[in-house]
Motif scaffolding. Sequence first.
Motif, PDB file in Angstrom:
ATOM      1  N   ILE A 142       0.841  -1.199   0.000  1.00 22.44           N
ATOM      2  CA  ILE A 142       0.000   0.000   0.000  1.00 22.44           C
ATOM      3  C   ILE A 142       0.875   1.248   0.000  1.00 22.44           C
ATOM      4  CG2 ILE A 142      -1.734   1.306   1.286  1.00 22.44           C
ATOM      5  CD1 ILE A 142      -2.685  -1.364   2.465  1.00 22.44           C
ATOM      6  N   ASP A 143       1.914   1.250   0.864  1.00 25.89           N
ATOM      7  CA  ASP A 143       2.817   2.404   0.949  1.00 25.89           C
ATOM      8  C   ASP A 143       3.522   2.656  -0.379  1.00 25.89           C
ATOM      9  OD1 ASP A 143       2.126   2.686   3.591  1.00 25.89           O
ATOM     10  OD2 ASP A 143       3.896   1.641   4.369  1.00 25.89           O
ATOM     11  N   ALA A 144       3.773   1.578  -1.134  1.00 26.29           N
ATOM     12  CA  ALA A 144       4.451   1.722  -2.427  1.00 26.29           C
ATOM     13  C   ALA A 144       3.495   2.133  -3.545  1.00 26.29           C
ATOM     14  CB  ALA A 144       5.143   0.402  -2.785  1.00 26.29           C
ATOM     15  N   GLY A 145       2.204   2.240  -3.219  1.00 32.02           N
ATOM     16  CA  GLY A 145       1.222   2.661  -4.212  1.00 32.02           C
ATOM     17  C   GLY A 145       0.769   1.548  -5.132  1.00 32.02           C
ATOM     18  N   ILE A 146       0.993   0.288  -4.727  1.00 36.43           N
ATOM     19  CA  ILE A 146       0.573  -0.838  -5.563  1.00 36.43           C
ATOM     20  C   ILE A 146      -0.929  -1.036  -5.409  1.00 36.43           C
ATOM     21  CG2 ILE A 146       0.804  -3.317  -5.960  1.00 36.43           C
ATOM     22  CD1 ILE A 146       3.699  -3.085  -5.052  1.00 36.43           C
ATOM     23  N   ASN A 147      -1.637  -0.937  -6.508  1.00 38.97           N
ATOM     24  CA  ASN A 147      -3.096  -0.938  -6.493  1.00 38.97           C
ATOM     25  C   ASN A 147      -3.646  -2.083  -7.335  1.00 38.97           C
ATOM     26  OD1 ASN A 147      -5.356   0.275  -5.441  1.00 38.97           O
ATOM     27  ND2 ASN A 147      -5.668   1.623  -7.190  1.00 38.97           N
ATOM     28  N   CYS A 148      -2.943  -3.222  -7.327  1.00 37.53           N
ATOM     29  CA  CYS A 148      -3.305  -4.370  -8.163  1.00 37.53           C
ATOM     30  C   CYS A 148      -4.110  -5.373  -7.348  1.00 37.53           C
ATOM     31  CB  CYS A 148      -2.039  -5.031  -8.711  1.00 37.53           C
ATOM     32  SG  CYS A 148      -2.336  -6.580  -9.587  1.00 37.53           S
ATOM     33  N   HIS A 149      -5.392  -5.527  -7.677  1.00 39.63           N
ATOM     34  CA  HIS A 149      -6.223  -6.420  -6.877  1.00 39.63           C
ATOM     35  C   HIS A 149      -5.810  -7.876  -7.030  1.00 39.63           C
ATOM     36  CE1 HIS A 149      -8.356  -6.525 -10.747  1.00 39.63           C
ATOM     37  NE2 HIS A 149      -8.876  -7.663 -10.365  1.00 39.63           N
ATOM     38  N   HIS A 150      -5.159  -8.240  -8.168  1.00 37.75           N
ATOM     39  CA  HIS A 150      -4.693  -9.614  -8.348  1.00 37.75           C
ATOM     40  C   HIS A 150      -3.657  -9.975  -7.278  1.00 37.75           C
ATOM     41  CE1 HIS A 150      -6.756  -9.736 -12.161  1.00 37.75           C
ATOM     42  NE2 HIS A 150      -6.118  -8.668 -12.559  1.00 37.75           N
ATOM     43  N   LEU A 151      -2.775  -9.036  -6.968  1.00 43.22           N
ATOM     44  CA  LEU A 151      -1.736  -9.281  -5.970  1.00 43.22           C
ATOM     45  C   LEU A 151      -2.363  -9.525  -4.602  1.00 43.22           C
ATOM     46  CD1 LEU A 151       1.207  -9.351  -5.023  1.00 43.22           C
ATOM     47  CD2 LEU A 151       1.124  -6.863  -4.819  1.00 43.22           C
ATOM     48  N   TYR A 152      -3.366  -8.722  -4.248  1.00 44.40           N
ATOM     49  CA  TYR A 152      -3.973  -8.867  -2.934  1.00 44.40           C
ATOM     50  C   TYR A 152      -4.811 -10.139  -2.825  1.00 44.40           C
ATOM     51  CZ  TYR A 152      -2.296  -4.144  -2.182  1.00 44.40           C
ATOM     52  OH  TYR A 152      -1.480  -3.045  -2.065  1.00 44.40           O
TER      53      TYR A 152
END
Length: 290
Positions: A142-152
């Motif tokens: 989240i802190d890195a700005g990763i907004n990929c729902h596949h990763l989560y």
Amino acid sequence: MQNSNKSTNQNLEICPYYSPDYKAIPQYLEMEAGESLELHSKTTNHLIFILTGDIIIDFNQYINLPISENEMFFLPKNNTFKWKAIAKTTLILTGYNTSVFPCSTIKTKILFKRKNTVKFPCRGIPMKDAIKSLVYQMKSYIDAGINCHHLYILKYKEMYLIFKHFYTYEEIIQIFYSSLGSSPLFVDQVLDNYLKVKSSKELAHLLGYSVRSFEKLFKENFNATPYKWMQDRKVNQILQKLKDPAISLKQIMYEYKFITSSHFNFYCKQHLGGTPMQIRNGDKDNFTSK
């Protein structure tokens, strides 16, 4: 560091599945002492992880339920939750949709059988080191700005496996106690019997439910109508069998009760975008299931 973040953002922007407007799950929240928040979701379960501080939470008959630092709590769908920070608090809130009990690799039968021997603690459940490590890893994304729902989604699957391997049955029941309803075997019953029938009405009767009760339970457990779910399962299964050259087309037709080849061809064109042979031979490379 700035160049690294810029590179990351550029990589995300060229991904066809990336959406900068997608509301990232999990969410990292900071609350001041005395601040309150409310959550209501009809279709999504949540887990809340307290990183620092303390909160009290209200839902249903539970009032001022305490959740402290390094504790977690499961928030089942179809409820309204209100929580208040007792001190300055940081937390991770995850939300996900699932058609099966969260720790899906553990048989529901075992959990339900043991539920009667486990008392719901009415408080936060301690996070073990493996869960804390995963939660802080999600925070770093989240802190890195990763907004990929596949990763989560992958992280949620990892979370379920951590529950399986690092928590006892009794601890898992305590965490997800409120999701083990009065019909915990319903999912298993559907999965064991849906291939035996032609319609959702027949499945309801086979399992001993009225059609109305069955459709309500099905929606709660699978987040889809019985008809759509059964159709999607059938399409995906046929697709997988068509990809296996060891399974003859005639065998697939017989298994799924297609009377004629023309009927089978029409079905595959409608739902998979090509004839059975086109799909099997890879001649139709843009077919997708609906």
